[in-house]
Design an enzyme around this catalytic site. Structure first.
Site, short mmCIF file in Angstrom:
data_model
loop_
_atom_site.label_atom_id
_atom_site.label_comp_id
_atom_site.label_asym_id
_atom_site.label_seq_id
_atom_site.Cartn_x
_atom_site.Cartn_y
_atom_site.Cartn_z
CG ASP A 43 -0.38 -0.03 2.53
OD1 ASP A 43 0.85 -0.17 2.61
OD2 ASP A 43 -1.12 0.12 3.53
CB SER A 44 4.59 1.67 -0.07
OG SER A 44 4.80 0.51 -0.87
CG ASP A 82 0.47 -4.15 1.91
OD1 ASP A 82 0.66 -5.12 2.66
OD2 ASP A 82 1.24 -3.16 1.85
CE LYS A 112 3.25 -6.03 3.73
NZ LYS A 112 2.81 -4.86 4.51
CD GLU A 114 0.57 -1.36 7.90
OE1 GLU A 114 0.23 -0.57 8.81
OE2 GLU A 114 1.06 -0.98 6.82
CD GLU A 181 7.94 -0.32 7.53
OE1 GLU A 181 6.93 -0.96 7.19
OE2 GLU A 181 8.20 0.83 7.09
O1 KIV Z 1 3.58 -1.13 1.63
C1 KIV Z 1 4.76 -1.51 1.62
O2 KIV Z 1 5.55 -1.27 0.69
C2 KIV Z 1 5.22 -2.28 2.77
C3 KIV Z 1 6.70 -2.46 2.90
C4 KIV Z 1 7.28 -1.24 3.49
C5 KIV Z 1 7.03 -3.69 3.65
O3 KIV Z 1 4.46 -2.70 3.58
#
Ligand code: KIV
Length: 274
Positions: A43-44, A82, A112, A114, A181
């Site tokens: 989600d970056s 994500d 994924k 968090e 992280e």
């Molecule tokens: O969203 C992302 O790119 C991440 C990485 C920083 C692990 O979660």
């Protein structure tokens, strides 16, 4: 052939895994060609693709849109997508529904999310629905407003023990891998030794089972702030800037296009035009 979670898990404590983020088809093709083990559609993308200040505005639709493109390019590489902010926090059923949508519509191999013990019920339910889960603990950017910024996590006895407890809880719930992280290296190593799940570090030292970086960071794609944990393997910003400037100059002085970039028409046809 796509690797399964069991192929990846066989690397626990062995040869470390490589993972990079990707958000588009061509980058996924190149990462796949390089033989990288895993791709994260992070989600970056909110920060590095869409220009948001953080990841909070990213939607399930955004993740599906980019996830689909990446999965089309990643012929062999295992793809994790994500779950964005508020797609699993609200309830177990929202978590399962959104994880299901992401997997069904993108063709990814895992999702994924968090958070630690507090989301163990979501992880368990998603795994029971047949969807492999990667957990993400330590610095969790979706909680930036609670964390008070992007800071190294787990530095006190309580915080470090909490991180270990979270790792055990998410592994117990069924997460096959855990992203760590911004965690001190010795603590990440201890977490790695405490859980059967794979640990994938970003800013967590080299004692993890694998590493992940945002591809724009490691390629030097932007000339802004670079976190301490990033190694720049290239300076794409400079390469792109130079190319764009040269193109602009050649447009302006008509040195581009040259005859080799140009289509011809016969004199005979031209002569008949009025
Ligand atoms: O969203 C992302 O790119 C991440 C990485 C920083 C692990 O979660």
């Amino acid at each position: 052939m796509k690797k399964s979670i069991y192929d990846l898990l066989s690397r626990k404590g062995g040869a470390p895994l490589s993972m990079l983020t990707a958000y588009d088809y061509h980058t996924a093709c190149t990462i796949d060609e390089a033989g990288i083990d895993m791709i994260l559609v992070g989600d970056s993308l909110g920060n590095v693709m869409l220009g948001y200040e953080n990841t909070l505005a990213v939607t399930v639709e955004d993740m599906i849109h980019h996830g689909k493109a990446v999965c089309r390019g990643a012929k062999n590489t295992f793809v994790v997508v994500d779950m964005p902010f508020m797609s699993y926090q609200t309830s177990v059923s929202d978590a399962v529904r959104n994880a299901g949508r992401i997997m069904k519509e993108t063709n990814c191999q895992a999702v994924k999310l968090e958070g630690g013990a507090v989301y163990a019920d979501r992880i368990k339910a998603i795994v029971e629905a047949g969807i492999p889960v990667v957990a993400h603990i330590g610095l969790t950017p979706q909680s930036v407003n609670m964390l008070g910024g992007y800071k190294v996590q787990g530095k006190t006895v309580e915080a470090a023990q909490h991180l270990i407890d979270d790792a055990k809880a998410v592994a117990e719930a069924g997460a096959f891998a855990i992203t760590l992280e911004c965690v001190p290296a010795a603590l990440a190593q201890k977490v790695t030794e405490s859980v059967p799940a794979l640990t994938i570090g970003i800013g967590a030292g080299n004692g993890c089972d694998g590493q992940v970086l945002v591809y724009q960071d490691m390629l030097g794609y932007t000339d802004g702030f670079t976190p301490k944990f990033v190694k720049k393997y290239a300076n794409l910003h400079e390469v792109m800037l130079e190319a764009f400037k040269q193109y602009k100059a050649e447009c302006e002085n008509r040195t581009f296009p040259t005859p080799s970039h140009t289509f011809k028409i016969s004199e005979e046809v031209l002569e008949k035009l009025y």
